[in-house]
Design a protein around this motif. Structure first.
Motif, short mmCIF file in Angstrom:
data_model
loop_
_atom_site.label_atom_id
_atom_site.label_comp_id
_atom_site.label_asym_id
_atom_site.label_seq_id
_atom_site.Cartn_x
_atom_site.Cartn_y
_atom_site.Cartn_z
N GLY A 167 20.66 7.16 -53.24
CA GLY A 167 20.53 5.86 -53.41
C GLY A 167 21.07 5.70 -54.84
N LEU A 168 20.88 4.58 -55.51
CA LEU A 168 21.00 4.01 -56.76
C LEU A 168 20.17 4.65 -57.86
N ALA A 169 20.87 5.25 -58.84
CA ALA A 169 19.99 5.90 -59.73
C ALA A 169 20.77 5.96 -61.09
N SER A 170 20.12 6.26 -62.10
CA SER A 170 20.73 6.36 -63.66
C SER A 170 20.53 7.59 -64.19
N ALA A 171 21.00 8.04 -65.09
CA ALA A 171 21.16 9.24 -65.90
C ALA A 171 20.98 8.68 -67.41
N ASP A 172 19.71 8.58 -68.10
CA ASP A 172 19.73 8.34 -69.43
C ASP A 172 20.03 9.31 -70.48
N CYS A 173 21.04 9.17 -71.36
CA CYS A 173 21.59 10.22 -72.30
C CYS A 173 21.65 9.42 -73.73
N LEU A 174 21.61 10.50 -74.74
CA LEU A 174 22.09 10.31 -76.09
C LEU A 174 23.42 10.87 -76.38
N VAL A 175 24.22 10.12 -76.98
CA VAL A 175 25.68 10.73 -77.24
C VAL A 175 25.75 10.54 -78.87
N ASP A 176 26.25 11.64 -79.53
CA ASP A 176 26.33 11.78 -80.76
C ASP A 176 27.81 12.43 -81.01
N GLY A 177 28.88 11.81 -81.07
CA GLY A 177 30.08 12.05 -81.31
C GLY A 177 30.68 13.02 -79.73
N GLU A 178 30.81 14.05 -79.97
CA GLU A 178 31.37 14.95 -78.89
C GLU A 178 29.94 15.66 -78.23
N ARG A 179 28.97 15.50 -78.82
CA ARG A 179 27.60 16.04 -78.36
C ARG A 179 26.93 15.18 -77.51
N TRP A 180 26.19 15.45 -76.56
CA TRP A 180 25.31 14.83 -75.81
C TRP A 180 24.28 15.42 -75.18
N TRP A 181 22.95 14.71 -74.87
CA TRP A 181 22.05 15.20 -74.20
C TRP A 181 21.46 14.25 -73.20
N LEU A 182 21.23 15.03 -72.02
CA LEU A 182 20.75 14.39 -70.82
C LEU A 182 19.19 14.07 -71.12
N LEU A 183 18.56 12.98 -71.12
CA LEU A 183 17.05 12.92 -71.31
C LEU A 183 16.38 12.92 -69.95
N GLU A 184 16.64 12.10 -69.04
CA GLU A 184 16.19 11.93 -67.80
C GLU A 184 17.00 11.33 -66.91
N ILE A 185 16.51 11.48 -65.61
CA ILE A 185 17.20 11.05 -64.24
C ILE A 185 16.15 9.89 -63.86
N ASN A 186 16.53 8.72 -63.52
CA ASN A 186 15.74 7.51 -62.91
C ASN A 186 16.17 7.51 -61.46
N PRO A 187 15.24 8.14 -60.43
CA PRO A 187 15.74 8.22 -59.09
C PRO A 187 15.59 6.65 -58.50
N ARG A 188 16.00 5.72 -58.90
CA ARG A 188 15.75 4.42 -58.21
C ARG A 188 16.39 3.13 -59.06
N PRO A 189 16.65 2.14 -57.98
CA PRO A 189 17.34 1.02 -59.00
C PRO A 189 16.37 0.64 -60.30
N ARG A 231 9.91 2.90 -43.42
CA ARG A 231 11.26 3.53 -43.75
C ARG A 231 11.52 3.43 -45.24
N LEU A 232 11.80 4.66 -45.64
CA LEU A 232 11.96 4.68 -47.26
C LEU A 232 13.36 4.53 -47.37
N LEU A 233 13.79 3.44 -48.41
CA LEU A 233 15.37 3.39 -48.56
C LEU A 233 15.48 3.84 -50.14
N GLY A 234 15.83 5.14 -50.34
CA GLY A 234 15.75 5.42 -51.38
C GLY A 234 15.35 6.97 -51.64
N ALA A 235 15.16 7.36 -52.86
CA ALA A 235 14.88 8.82 -53.07
C ALA A 235 13.54 9.20 -52.75
N GLY A 236 13.60 10.36 -52.05
CA GLY A 236 12.05 10.83 -51.28
C GLY A 236 11.23 11.38 -52.28
#
Length: 412
Positions: A257-279, A110-115
């Protein structure tokens, strides 16, 4: 029938399978949640073995983009047999580049997290960039090369984690399994959240920092979650935009499940680098609310969004201590309570590889950062003193070459 159908209630004392490059943080979270962890990982660190009901070694190299399918399946099957019956399996880092393997795991346990489909959609760099463009989410450009302005691009490995795989683009072309991503400016943050595939609940926007080495200039070092009453580290509007982007991506990919979104933030600007679909490594930083975080991860993974308590009053952080030189055999150490990922006595740790992790909590972010640095220095001094007392010898580290790992690497 797939073992992922018909969600079952979880009870204290249930056995749970954990598979990760480093399973200590998940094993610790499992114990806090009242589960009995059965762990498959690469290291078998001292504290991992103390936490686990049973441990099986995962063959391979840390940071490798693929896992040996037969060994992973055999290891999980053996642990499952030992456990008798299990709630399911939680996957940590090390499976981002192996959606086919996730399919095989989900067919047995049984998978407890992202498929697998979700992981494939989020970790394919070109598919993810196209998805971000379709959803109007700011994301650095990606390329298979060649590119003219090499200094404007970074070379990354598809499915990589921890930052050690990131290099400056030396040739403007990409070796197999790699891609180019445009360099962006800004400070590193990660939005940590739970998703049930329809909604998300934000846990913390963690600050992140790096521990550069000559060959690994973007090597991950640590993370920190601010206390409940501290000001947000980024503008409120930016934090809201990042959360909205995570929600859109979760809905588009069925992320649970639990995940994280890695970003770079520069003042009012930002960029999403990746999503980590796991703890990930921030488990040490996040798991301080009254309800254990792994229980909430499982609830969200089963499509039942849990209620989230208020953030802790104190700030909390964790930082990796890297070995200044190769340690041929780790001496027996009297580890302080705040040290995690403790290598077993006699194990080999290469120069510039992670030696252990220190954790700290305090009234605010500044106090925690100061304490982390002090504790890291204490660990280095403890190692030096114990080595001298036991007359342990160091080996001269072999020169590292780009693209080649040397021993233990970041566990993010």
């Amino acid at each position: 029938m797939s073992p992922n159908l018909n969600p079952l209630p979880h009870r204290e004392g249930d056995a749970i399978l954990i598979a990760a490059q480093s399973g200590r943080a998940l094993a610790q979270a499992a114990r806090r949640a009242g589960f009995r962890p059965f762990v498959l990982d690469l290291f078998g660190d001292e504290d991992t073995l103390a936490l686990a009901e049973s441990h099986r070694p995962l063959p391979g190299r840390f940071g490798a983009g693929a896992r040996d399918q037969a060994s992973v399946l055999a290891g999980l099957d053996a642990l499952s047999k030992e456990a008798g019956s299990t709630l399911g399996v939680v996957l940590g880092s090390g499976f981002e580049a192996a959606p086919d393997l996730i399919v095989e795991i989900a067919g047995r346990h049984r998978l407890l997290g992202a498929g697998a489909e979700t992981v494939a959609a989020l970790k394919d760099p070109f598919g993810f960039a196209a998805l971000c463009e379709r959803l109007a989410i700011p994301h650095p450009a990606v390329s298979a090369g060649p590119v003219a302005e090499r200094a404007a691009w970074l070379l990354k490995r598809a499915g990589g984690c921890g930052g050690s795989h990131i290099r400056a683009s030396a040739a403007g072309t990409t070796p197999p399994g790699h891609y180019l991503q445009a360099r962006m400016t800004g400070r590193a943050f990660a939005l940590n959240f739970l998703s049930d595939g329809r909604r998300i609940e934000t846990l913390a926007l963690t600050e992140q920092w790096q521990a550069p080495s000559p060959l690994r200039p973007f090597r991950y070092a640590g993370a920190l979650a601010r206390g409940r009453d501290e000001a947000e580290p980024v503008p409120t509007a930016v934090a809201a935009e990042i959360a909205e982007a995570a929600l859109r991506l979760a809905r588009a990919t069925g992320l649970t499940g639990l995940a994280s979104a890695d970003c770079l933030v520069d003042g009012e600007r930002w960029w999403l680098l990746e999503i980590n679909p796991r703890p990930g490594a921030t488990l040490d930083v996040l798991d301080h609310r009254p309800t254990p975080l792994l229980i909430q991860h499982i609830e969200a993974a089963l499509g039942r969004m849990p209620s989230i308590e208020a953030a802790p009053a104190d700030a909390t952080g964790a930082e990796i201590c890297y070995a200044a030189r190769t340690c041929a055999a780790v001496p027996p150490l009297d580890w302080p309570d705040h040290v995690r990922d403790r290598p077993r006595a006699g194990s080999h740790v290469a120069r510039d590889a992670p030696f252990c992790t220190v954790t700290a909590s305090g009234p605010d972010a500044a106090a925690v950062k100061q304490e982390l640095r002090a504790r890291a220095e204490t660990v280095r001094a403890l190692l030096e003193e114990t080595e001298n007392n036991h007359e342990f010898q160091h080996e001269r580290a072999e020169p590292q070459r780009p693209g080649r790992a040397a021993g233990r690497e970041p566990r993010r």
